[in-house]
Write a protein that holds these residues in place. Structure first.
Motif, PDB file in Angstrom:
ATOM      1  N   LYS A  92      14.653 -21.472  56.332  1.00  0.00           N
ATOM      2  CA  LYS A  92      13.791 -20.361  55.955  1.00  0.00           C
ATOM      3  C   LYS A  92      14.543 -19.421  55.013  1.00  0.00           C
ATOM      4  CE  LYS A  92      10.235 -17.542  58.154  1.00  0.00           C
ATOM      5  NZ  LYS A  92       9.727 -16.953  59.394  1.00  0.00           N
ATOM      6  N   ILE A  93      13.839 -18.942  54.006  1.00  0.00           N
ATOM      7  CA  ILE A  93      14.435 -17.999  53.061  1.00  0.00           C
ATOM      8  C   ILE A  93      14.216 -16.574  53.550  1.00  0.00           C
ATOM      9  CG2 ILE A  93      14.315 -17.090  50.712  1.00  0.00           C
ATOM     10  CD1 ILE A  93      13.257 -19.825  49.824  1.00  0.00           C
ATOM     11  N   GLY A  94      15.292 -15.802  53.621  1.00  0.00           N
ATOM     12  CA  GLY A  94      15.187 -14.381  53.955  1.00  0.00           C
ATOM     13  C   GLY A  94      14.727 -14.103  55.368  1.00  0.00           C
ATOM     14  N   GLY A  95      14.500 -12.821  55.649  1.00  0.00           N
ATOM     15  CA  GLY A  95      13.975 -12.409  56.949  1.00  0.00           C
ATOM     16  C   GLY A  95      14.925 -12.680  58.092  1.00  0.00           C
ATOM     17  N   LEU A  96      14.356 -12.938  59.254  1.00  0.00           N
ATOM     18  CA  LEU A  96      15.154 -13.108  60.472  1.00  0.00           C
ATOM     19  C   LEU A  96      15.752 -14.502  60.564  1.00  0.00           C
ATOM     20  CD1 LEU A  96      12.564 -11.352  62.747  1.00  0.00           C
ATOM     21  CD2 LEU A  96      14.680 -10.410  61.855  1.00  0.00           C
TER      22      LEU A  96
ATOM     23  N   GLN B  18      10.466 -15.356  54.339  1.00  0.00           N
ATOM     24  CA  GLN B  18       9.944 -14.112  54.890  1.00  0.00           C
ATOM     25  C   GLN B  18      10.379 -12.991  53.957  1.00  0.00           C
ATOM     26  OE1 GLN B  18      11.310 -12.610  58.798  1.00  0.00           O
ATOM     27  NE2 GLN B  18       9.176 -12.098  59.159  1.00  0.00           N
ATOM     28  N   ASP B  41       5.868 -15.467  54.467  1.00  0.00           N
ATOM     29  CA  ASP B  41       5.421 -14.751  55.659  1.00  0.00           C
ATOM     30  C   ASP B  41       5.453 -13.258  55.328  1.00  0.00           C
ATOM     31  OD1 ASP B  41       5.238 -13.418  58.081  1.00  0.00           O
ATOM     32  OD2 ASP B  41       6.493 -14.843  59.164  1.00  0.00           O
ATOM     33  N   GLN B  77      -1.283 -12.836  56.736  1.00  0.00           N
ATOM     34  CA  GLN B  77      -0.069 -13.327  57.381  1.00  0.00           C
ATOM     35  C   GLN B  77       0.847 -14.043  56.402  1.00  0.00           C
ATOM     36  OE1 GLN B  77      -2.460 -15.476  60.351  1.00  0.00           O
ATOM     37  NE2 GLN B  77      -0.878 -14.786  61.763  1.00  0.00           N
ATOM     38  N   TYR B  78       0.224 -14.838  55.518  1.00  0.00           N
ATOM     39  CA  TYR B  78       1.003 -15.631  54.573  1.00  0.00           C
ATOM     40  C   TYR B  78       0.419 -15.517  53.177  1.00  0.00           C
ATOM     41  CZ  TYR B  78       2.861 -17.881  58.754  1.00  0.00           C
ATOM     42  OH  TYR B  78       3.461 -18.115  59.956  1.00  0.00           O
TER      43      TYR B  78
END
Lengths: 96, 96
Positions: A92-96, B18, B41, B77-78
Motif C-alpha cells: 500500500k502506498i502512504g497512510g497507515l 491512502q 482510499d 471512500q475511494y
C-alpha cells in the motif's frame, strides 16, 4: 467527478459491478475475458456466506484462467479482478 | 485472496494508496504518469474538506494530463485514477 471527456479509443475499460448472486457473475467474467478490469461491489453478497464463497471461487478461477489478478478492497466491500498481465501490488502506498 | 502467482512481466500495475494529506499526492501522481492505475482510499482525507478539495483538484489534473480517467467509488471512500487510454465506464453492471 467529471472524469475525462476524450474521444480516443480506450485500450482497456474499468467497469464497476454489483454482484448479489451467482447469476451475476457471467457478465463480470465476460468483461475480464474481454481484457477489462472489474471492481465488484460485494457488500450485499457477503450477507449470504455460502453464495459469497461460490462467487469468490468463480472469480478467482477467472483471474487464474486469464493470468490476471484478484484482491479484496476495504472491509469486504469490493473485489478487484484484473485481466491478462495486469498485476495488483500488495504494497500500500502512504497512510497507515 | 491469494491472487495470481505468475512470474510474467505485467503490462500495468494496480496500486492501492491512502491519501491523508496533499503531501501524499506526488507518489500517486508518479504511479499514474508511469502508466499504472491507482485506487486511493480517501476515508480519512475527506474529514478535512479543504485538504480534500485540494487533493482532488490535483488528481483530476493528473487524469486530464495523461488522458486517463477518474471516478469516485462508494460513499466517498475511494477514488480510482487511471493512466493513459484506460477509460472508466459510467454504467454499473448488475445490482440496483
Amino acid at each position: 467527478f467529471e472524469g475525462a471527456t476524450h474521444d480516443e479509443p480506450a485500450s482497456m475499460y474499468v467497469k464497476v459491478a454489483q454482484i448479489t448472486d451467482i447469476k451475476d457473475t457471467p457478465r463480470v467474467k465476460d468483461e475480464v475475458y474481454n481484457g477489462n478490469l472489474v471492481v465488484v461491489d460485494i457488500t450485499r453478497l457477503k450477507l449470504d456466506k455460502i453464495m459469497y464463497e461460490r462467487v469468490l471461487k468463480d472469480l478467482r478461477e477467472v483471474a487464474n484462467d486469464v493470468n490476471g489478478d484478484i484482491i479484496g478492497l476495504g472491509e469486504q466491500q469490493y473485489v478487484i479482478i484484473t485481466p491478462m498481465s495486469v498485476r495488483i501490488s500488495r504494497e500500500k502506498i502512504g497512510g497507515l
